[in-house]
Design a protein around this motif. Structure first.
Motif, PDB file in Angstrom:
ATOM      1  N   GLU A  51     -10.902   2.676 -15.956  1.00 25.26           N
ATOM      2  CA  GLU A  51     -11.549   1.410 -16.307  1.00 25.26           C
ATOM      3  C   GLU A  51     -12.909   1.295 -15.639  1.00 25.26           C
ATOM      4  OE1 GLU A  51     -10.616  -3.419 -16.184  1.00 25.26           O
ATOM      5  OE2 GLU A  51      -9.198  -1.973 -15.347  1.00 25.26           O
ATOM      6  N   ARG A  52     -12.974   1.717 -14.356  1.00 22.52           N
ATOM      7  CA  ARG A  52     -14.254   1.669 -13.650  1.00 22.52           C
ATOM      8  C   ARG A  52     -15.266   2.609 -14.288  1.00 22.52           C
ATOM      9  NH1 ARG A  52     -10.939   1.232  -8.855  1.00 22.52           N
ATOM     10  NH2 ARG A  52     -11.014   3.491  -8.565  1.00 22.52           N
ATOM     11  N   THR A  53     -14.793   3.783 -14.724  1.00 25.50           N
ATOM     12  CA  THR A  53     -15.687   4.747 -15.362  1.00 25.50           C
ATOM     13  C   THR A  53     -16.223   4.209 -16.682  1.00 25.50           C
ATOM     14  OG1 THR A  53     -14.477   6.600 -14.376  1.00 25.50           O
ATOM     15  CG2 THR A  53     -15.870   7.091 -16.273  1.00 25.50           C
ATOM     16  N   PHE A  59       8.185   4.404  -7.112  1.00 26.58           N
ATOM     17  CA  PHE A  59       7.076   3.676  -6.488  1.00 26.58           C
ATOM     18  C   PHE A  59       5.805   4.509  -6.510  1.00 26.58           C
ATOM     19  CE2 PHE A  59       5.404   0.482  -3.554  1.00 26.58           C
ATOM     20  CZ  PHE A  59       4.384   1.176  -2.918  1.00 26.58           C
ATOM     21  N   GLU A  60       5.913   5.765  -6.041  1.00 23.63           N
ATOM     22  CA  GLU A  60       4.725   6.614  -5.926  1.00 23.63           C
ATOM     23  C   GLU A  60       4.170   7.000  -7.299  1.00 23.63           C
ATOM     24  OE1 GLU A  60       5.779   8.611  -1.589  1.00 23.63           O
ATOM     25  OE2 GLU A  60       6.000   9.809  -3.409  1.00 23.63           O
ATOM     26  N   ALA A  61       5.050   7.226  -8.270  1.00 25.09           N
ATOM     27  CA  ALA A  61       4.594   7.579  -9.614  1.00 25.09           C
ATOM     28  C   ALA A  61       3.834   6.420 -10.252  1.00 25.09           C
ATOM     29  CB  ALA A  61       5.778   7.970 -10.484  1.00 25.09           C
ATOM     30  N   ASN A  84       0.822  -1.219   0.000  1.00 27.64           N
ATOM     31  CA  ASN A  84       0.000   0.000   0.000  1.00 27.64           C
ATOM     32  C   ASN A  84       0.849   1.259   0.000  1.00 27.64           C
ATOM     33  OD1 ASN A  84      -2.488  -1.343   0.028  1.00 27.64           O
ATOM     34  ND2 ASN A  84      -2.406  -1.606   2.248  1.00 27.64           N
ATOM     35  N   THR A  85       1.947   1.242   0.724  1.00 28.44           N
ATOM     36  CA  THR A  85       2.814   2.421   0.823  1.00 28.44           C
ATOM     37  C   THR A  85       4.266   2.024   0.566  1.00 28.44           C
ATOM     38  OG1 THR A  85       3.266   2.152   3.192  1.00 28.44           O
ATOM     39  CG2 THR A  85       1.281   3.395   2.574  1.00 28.44           C
ATOM     40  N   TYR A  86       5.082   3.035   0.299  1.00 28.13           N
ATOM     41  CA  TYR A  86       6.514   2.797   0.076  1.00 28.13           C
ATOM     42  C   TYR A  86       7.172   2.280   1.354  1.00 28.13           C
ATOM     43  CZ  TYR A  86      11.295   3.611  -1.526  1.00 28.13           C
ATOM     44  OH  TYR A  86      12.612   3.452  -1.891  1.00 28.13           O
ATOM     45  N   ILE A 146      -1.207   3.543 -11.839  1.00 30.74           N
ATOM     46  CA  ILE A 146      -2.072   2.361 -11.773  1.00 30.74           C
ATOM     47  C   ILE A 146      -3.458   2.732 -11.262  1.00 30.74           C
ATOM     48  CG2 ILE A 146      -2.426   0.177 -10.552  1.00 30.74           C
ATOM     49  CD1 ILE A 146       0.566  -0.303 -10.721  1.00 30.74           C
ATOM     50  N   GLU A 147      -3.517   3.614 -10.274  1.00 30.37           N
ATOM     51  CA  GLU A 147      -4.810   4.030  -9.718  1.00 30.37           C
ATOM     52  C   GLU A 147      -5.626   4.806 -10.747  1.00 30.37           C
ATOM     53  OE1 GLU A 147      -7.997   4.368  -7.332  1.00 30.37           O
ATOM     54  OE2 GLU A 147      -6.235   3.089  -7.062  1.00 30.37           O
ATOM     55  N   ILE A 148      -4.951   5.675 -11.509  1.00 27.26           N
ATOM     56  CA  ILE A 148      -5.645   6.428 -12.563  1.00 27.26           C
ATOM     57  C   ILE A 148      -6.201   5.473 -13.610  1.00 27.26           C
ATOM     58  CG2 ILE A 148      -5.291   8.034 -14.489  1.00 27.26           C
ATOM     59  CD1 ILE A 148      -3.288   9.511 -12.704  1.00 27.26           C
TER      60      ILE A 148
END
Length: 231
Positions: free
Chosen positions: A76-78, A62-64, A18-20, A69-71
């Motif tokens: 995809e959900r939209t 990692f954060e980028a 979930n986090t770095y 991936i979240e975008i």
């Protein structure tokens, strides 16, 4: 080919943690903690590549990738979101009005006022956050005519005219202002504009009030709010 394999390895790490910090912790051994006696220092050494049991990845990478991936998932959900009113033959003006606004309310916009009788024959009324209800319920039953959309005790407001039970709840989109001496107000959380539902006054900045002529309900009104705040 090597680039694709590298990206796959990065994605595996990013989706696993979930986090770095969680990723760094996975690289720290009990021996590291025993000798270093400092979890923060152990993390720093893993990040710099001096300690660790596996893949080395920079925080910014990692954060980028996590954000990318979240975008992609949101997009995809939209795309998969199908309007429940699509393809329905709607006869009543109220259902037609809801159908016109369904897509806009996937992100929050309208408040619906309904006054009618419940299954016990009691007169009820209330204000519904349309966008919130769309997320919490499948509107297929309403657009297909199997059920009537009625206010609930979990909506923005609910009042039973027979039992005199009154309930107010803020939603993810609107804050209820119930202590106003001139009547109920709603604050749109995105731009903090006030929506006044009193029919004797203007509804407020960027807001409209439309009474719907309907055969389904005793009374139906839709308030539309357009947020001017940049996102």
């Amino acid at each position: 080919m090597e680039q694709e394999e590298g990206l796959t390895a990065v994605d595996n790490i990013v989706t696993q943690f979930n986090t770095y910090e969680d990723f760094l912790d996975s690289q720290i051994t009990t021996v590291d903690l025993y000798y270093l006696e400092d979890e923060s220092l152990a993390r720093q050494l893993v990040e710099l590549g001096y300690r660790g049991t596996g893949e080395i990845m920079k925080r910014e990478d990692f954060e980028a990738r996590k954000a990318a991936i979240e975008i992609a998932r949101q997009a995809e959900r939209t795309q998969k979101k199908t309007l429940t009113s699509a393809g329905k033959i709607l006869q009543d003006n109220f259902l037609k009005a809801l159908a016109v606004r369904e897509e806009d309310n996937l992100s929050g916009k309208s408040i619906i006022f309904i006054r009618d009788k419940n299954s016990h024959g009691q007169e009820i009324s209330g204000y519904i956050d349309y966008a919130h209800r769309l997320k919490m319920q499948n509107f297929e039953v309403y657009f297909s005519g199997k059920k009537k959309l009625l206010p609930r005790a979990t909506d923005l407001s609910f009042y039973n005219w027979d039992s005199h039970i009154a309930v107010c709840n803020s939603s993810p989109n609107y804050q209820v202002i119930a202590d106003n001496p001139d009547g109920l107000l709603f604050k749109y959380k995105r731009d903090r504009k006030i929506l006044n539902v009193d029919p004797k006054v203007q509804p407020g900045d960027n807001s409209t009030r439309i009474s719907i002529q309907t055969d389904l309900y005793m009374q139906a009104v839709i308030f539309d709010h357009i947020s001017r705040r940049k996102t």
